[in-house]
Design an enzyme around this catalytic site. Structure first.
Site, PDB file in Angstrom:
ATOM      1  N   PHE A  79     -11.564  -4.164  -5.768  1.00  0.00           N
ATOM      2  CA  PHE A  79     -11.536  -5.029  -4.574  1.00  0.00           C
ATOM      3  C   PHE A  79     -10.915  -4.235  -3.415  1.00  0.00           C
ATOM      4  O   PHE A  79      -9.944  -4.654  -2.799  1.00  0.00           O
ATOM      5  CB  PHE A  79     -10.730  -6.316  -4.830  1.00  0.00           C
ATOM      6  CG  PHE A  79     -11.130  -7.077  -6.074  1.00  0.00           C
ATOM      7  CD1 PHE A  79     -12.206  -7.960  -6.040  1.00  0.00           C
ATOM      8  CD2 PHE A  79     -10.442  -6.916  -7.274  1.00  0.00           C
ATOM      9  CE1 PHE A  79     -12.569  -8.678  -7.177  1.00  0.00           C
ATOM     10  CE2 PHE A  79     -10.803  -7.617  -8.413  1.00  0.00           C
ATOM     11  CZ  PHE A  79     -11.863  -8.498  -8.368  1.00  0.00           C
ATOM     12  N   ARG A  91       0.848  -1.206   0.000  1.00  0.00           N
ATOM     13  CA  ARG A  91       0.000   0.000   0.000  1.00  0.00           C
ATOM     14  C   ARG A  91       0.876   1.246   0.000  1.00  0.00           C
ATOM     15  O   ARG A  91       0.591   2.230  -0.698  1.00  0.00           O
ATOM     16  CB  ARG A  91      -0.915   0.006   1.232  1.00  0.00           C
ATOM     17  CG  ARG A  91      -2.101  -0.923   1.115  1.00  0.00           C
ATOM     18  CD  ARG A  91      -3.118  -0.696   2.225  1.00  0.00           C
ATOM     19  NE  ARG A  91      -2.728  -1.309   3.474  1.00  0.00           N
ATOM     20  CZ  ARG A  91      -3.120  -2.525   3.878  1.00  0.00           C
ATOM     21  NH1 ARG A  91      -3.908  -3.258   3.126  1.00  0.00           N
ATOM     22  NH2 ARG A  91      -2.731  -3.009   5.035  1.00  0.00           N
ATOM     23  N   ASP A 129      -6.717  -6.110  -6.453  1.00  0.00           N
ATOM     24  CA  ASP A 129      -6.316  -6.930  -5.294  1.00  0.00           C
ATOM     25  C   ASP A 129      -7.462  -7.867  -4.922  1.00  0.00           C
ATOM     26  O   ASP A 129      -8.095  -7.719  -3.872  1.00  0.00           O
ATOM     27  CB  ASP A 129      -5.945  -6.014  -4.114  1.00  0.00           C
ATOM     28  CG  ASP A 129      -5.427  -6.807  -2.920  1.00  0.00           C
ATOM     29  OD1 ASP A 129      -4.977  -7.953  -3.117  1.00  0.00           O
ATOM     30  OD2 ASP A 129      -5.459  -6.267  -1.788  1.00  0.00           O
ATOM     31  N   ASP A 164     -16.001  -2.356  -4.533  1.00  0.00           N
ATOM     32  CA  ASP A 164     -16.050  -3.603  -3.758  1.00  0.00           C
ATOM     33  C   ASP A 164     -17.496  -4.088  -3.721  1.00  0.00           C
ATOM     34  O   ASP A 164     -18.431  -3.307  -3.866  1.00  0.00           O
ATOM     35  CB  ASP A 164     -15.535  -3.384  -2.327  1.00  0.00           C
ATOM     36  CG  ASP A 164     -15.063  -4.692  -1.676  1.00  0.00           C
ATOM     37  OD1 ASP A 164     -13.843  -4.937  -1.662  1.00  0.00           O
ATOM     38  OD2 ASP A 164     -15.918  -5.460  -1.188  1.00  0.00           O
ATOM     39  N   SER A 165     -17.662  -5.392  -3.517  1.00  0.00           N
ATOM     40  CA  SER A 165     -19.022  -5.938  -3.437  1.00  0.00           C
ATOM     41  C   SER A 165     -19.614  -5.790  -2.043  1.00  0.00           C
ATOM     42  O   SER A 165     -20.808  -6.008  -1.854  1.00  0.00           O
ATOM     43  CB  SER A 165     -19.004  -7.419  -3.844  1.00  0.00           C
ATOM     44  OG  SER A 165     -18.050  -8.109  -3.076  1.00  0.00           O
ATOM     45  N   CYS A 177      -3.371 -13.474  -4.197  1.00  0.00           N
ATOM     46  CA  CYS A 177      -3.053 -14.070  -2.891  1.00  0.00           C
ATOM     47  C   CYS A 177      -3.408 -15.551  -2.895  1.00  0.00           C
ATOM     48  O   CYS A 177      -3.568 -16.167  -1.850  1.00  0.00           O
ATOM     49  CB  CYS A 177      -3.782 -13.329  -1.773  1.00  0.00           C
ATOM     50  SG  CYS A 177      -5.564 -13.346  -1.935  1.00  0.00           S
TER      51      CYS A 177
HETATM   52  N1  SAH Z   1      -7.047  -4.275  -1.093  1.00  0.00           N
HETATM   53  C1  SAH Z   1      -7.716  -4.507   0.162  1.00  0.00           C
HETATM   54  C2  SAH Z   1      -8.004  -5.966   0.417  1.00  0.00           C
HETATM   55  C3  SAH Z   1      -8.846  -6.648  -0.640  1.00  0.00           C
HETATM   56  S1  SAH Z   1      -9.577  -8.137  -0.129  1.00  0.00           S
HETATM   57  C4  SAH Z   1      -6.917  -3.863   1.286  1.00  0.00           C
HETATM   58  O1  SAH Z   1      -5.788  -3.415   1.046  1.00  0.00           O
HETATM   59  O2  SAH Z   1      -7.421  -3.806   2.405  1.00  0.00           O
HETATM   60  C5  SAH Z   1     -10.666  -8.559  -1.408  1.00  0.00           C
HETATM   61  C6  SAH Z   1     -11.954  -7.771  -1.464  1.00  0.00           C
HETATM   62  O3  SAH Z   1     -12.661  -8.162  -2.617  1.00  0.00           O
HETATM   63  C7  SAH Z   1     -12.930  -7.972  -0.318  1.00  0.00           C
HETATM   64  O4  SAH Z   1     -13.204  -6.720   0.268  1.00  0.00           O
HETATM   65  C8  SAH Z   1     -14.222  -8.540  -0.960  1.00  0.00           C
HETATM   66  O5  SAH Z   1     -15.404  -7.971  -0.394  1.00  0.00           O
HETATM   67  C9  SAH Z   1     -14.076  -8.095  -2.370  1.00  0.00           C
HETATM   68  N2  SAH Z   1     -14.692  -8.903  -3.419  1.00  0.00           N
HETATM   69  C10 SAH Z   1     -14.700 -10.246  -3.575  1.00  0.00           C
HETATM   70  N3  SAH Z   1     -15.265 -10.593  -4.742  1.00  0.00           N
HETATM   71  C11 SAH Z   1     -15.646  -9.436  -5.356  1.00  0.00           C
HETATM   72  C12 SAH Z   1     -16.249  -9.126  -6.607  1.00  0.00           C
HETATM   73  N4  SAH Z   1     -16.574 -10.091  -7.485  1.00  0.00           N
HETATM   74  N5  SAH Z   1     -16.465  -7.824  -6.897  1.00  0.00           N
HETATM   75  C13 SAH Z   1     -16.126  -6.860  -6.037  1.00  0.00           C
HETATM   76  N6  SAH Z   1     -15.524  -7.089  -4.858  1.00  0.00           N
HETATM   77  C14 SAH Z   1     -15.278  -8.362  -4.520  1.00  0.00           C
END
Ligand code: SAH
Length: 397
Positions: free
Chosen positions: A230, A214, A302, A252-253, A342
């Site tokens: 995400f 980050r 991510d 994000d979802s 990941c």
């Molecule tokens: N980059 C973030 C962590 C991401 S974790 C950080 O630094 O804190 C992955 C995220 O993807 C989660 O918040 C989850 O809610 C979201 N997610 C999972 N599938 C998804 C989709 N199809 N569309 C949008 N968001 C999604």
């Protein structure tokens, strides 16, 4: 030692990985188990000739039938054992996470700290524990006591609500192990403030493995129009805004995660009008943006684990290819893609190939300017390469 009643005897030649310090013993390597150990109980591991190699935790339900605690038949696995191992893990963090960088640190990273099945994250004054295997489950009280004693924290929360416990024959388990249920815990990372919902948030509440990424990606966001896919609670978004990004669109979802993201912008005194939050499926949102002809100077991808194990790698590869291709299409010339995986089931080499294929299909000429990995508080034991799960590429178009 001959008298130890609970014993696991390996097939001929199957002691090699144990002697190589790899902690996992698969069911196929086991000749026989004697003494009827219960789930999680310690067994003395012997090679086919009867030579004692060390102690392991017995996992009758799992194809990983046992996990080595040590390579020393003379060292019993008891309260002192856990206290020593946990103390050593905590001391190692002091050397690699400078004071002031953060108060959110992974204190114990399972196999890579010699403690298979145990993950411990510290968020300021709160500990969050994941107990993932039969062996760690067997010792849960001793482990909790040791953690309380060694860290002095009053609040310990359990977040063992993870699928892998099923493979061990264990049900999901959450709750407060010590103290009262905490509200959101405020942490700082590289001078930025975040609130962590350790009770209901994802994983143990925050993606601390991405801390240094980050910081790096945030610094590159200066002056750029950023799309953060995400975004969870807006980690990368807050860093980008703090580094004077022109604007940040975060997708994000999870509506709850986005609400927390909005609060993080305010908490850090950043301009809310520079931040747009979209609740939706990234796969769809990226397509819509492409159809609308939108473009950005930086795209961050991510996603969650698409492939926990190698078995799901092929399907996962399609998912990674899809979002990376769309990400490239949304970038202006000179733009930067910060892309992560990941998934334990996708190697760094395969991930790079997928991203290369996505660039080719998107018709862009691009180069890697930096490769990224999990933070130093998520170490990878050299004898346990499976511990390396997070890979990232910063790609310039
Ligand atoms: N980059 C973030 C962590 C991401 S974790 C950080 O630094 O804190 C992955 C995220 O993807 C989660 O918040 C989850 O809610 C979201 N997610 C999972 N599938 C998804 C989709 N199809 N569309 C949008 N968001 C999604």
């Amino acid at each position: 030692m001959k008298n130890s009643k609970k014993t696991l005897i390996l097939k001929p030649g199957r002691d090699r990985s144990v002697l190589g310090r790899h902690p996992w013993i698969f069911s196929g390597a086991v000749d026989r188990v004697e003494g009827h150990p219960e789930s999680g109980e310690s067994v003395l591991v012997r090679d086919a000739s009867g030579l004692a190699l060390g102690w392991a935790a017995f996992s009758p339900a799992s194809s990983i039938r046992a996990r080595m605690w040590n390579l020393n038949p003379a060292e019993t696995v008891d309260k002192d054992y856990f206290e020593n191992r946990i103390r050593q893990a905590i001391e190692r963090r002091r050397a690699v996470v400078p004071p002031g960088e953060t108060d959110a640190v992974r204190l114990v990273h399972a196999e890579s700290d010699g403690l298979p099945g145990l993950v411990v994250d510290r968020y300021a004054d709160v500990l969050v524990v994941q107990i993932l295997t039969a062996g760690a489950e067997f010792w849960r009280e001793i482990i909790t006591d040791s953690l309380a004693k060694l860290t002095g924290t009053q609040v310990i929360v359990e977040r063992s609500d993870v699928d892998v416990r099923q493979l061990e024959g264990l049900a999901a388990r959450t709750g407060v192990l010590r103290g009262q249920t905490p509200g959101p815990v405020e942490i700082q990372e590289n001078g930025l403030r975040f609130q962590v919902d350790v009770v209901n948030g994802q994983k143990t509440g925050f993606y601390i493995d991405q801390r240094r990424n980050r910081q790096r990606v945030g610094a590159l966001a200066a002056g750029r129009k950023v799309l953060n896919c995400f975004c969870y609670t807006g980690g990368f978004s807050v860093y980008a805004l703090a580094h004077e990004a022109k604007s940040v669109v975060s997708v994000d979802s999870s509506g709850e995660a986005l609400a927390m993201g909005r609060r993080h912008v305010a908490l850090n005194g950043l301009l809310p009008e520079k931040a747009e939050w979209i609740e939706g499926d990234v796969f769809k949102v990226l397509r819509t943006m492409r159809d609308e002809g939108r473009s950005f100077d930086m795209v961050i991808l991510d996603p969650p684990k698409f492939a926990p194990t190698a078995a799901q790698a092929e399907r996962a590869a399609h998912g990674y290819k899809d979002i990376n291709l769309l990400g490239f299409k949304l970038l202006r010339p000179g733009g930067i893609l910060a892309t992560f995986s990941c998934s334990g089931g996708i190697s760094a080499e395969l991930f790079q190939k997928i991203v290369a294929g996505a660039a080719l299909d998107a018709g862009v000429d691009a180069r890697i300017v930096q490769t990224l990995t999990q933070g130093a508080d998520h170490p990878v034991a050299l004898s346990f390469p499976e511990g390396a799960y997070l890979k990232g590429l910063i790609v310039q178009v």
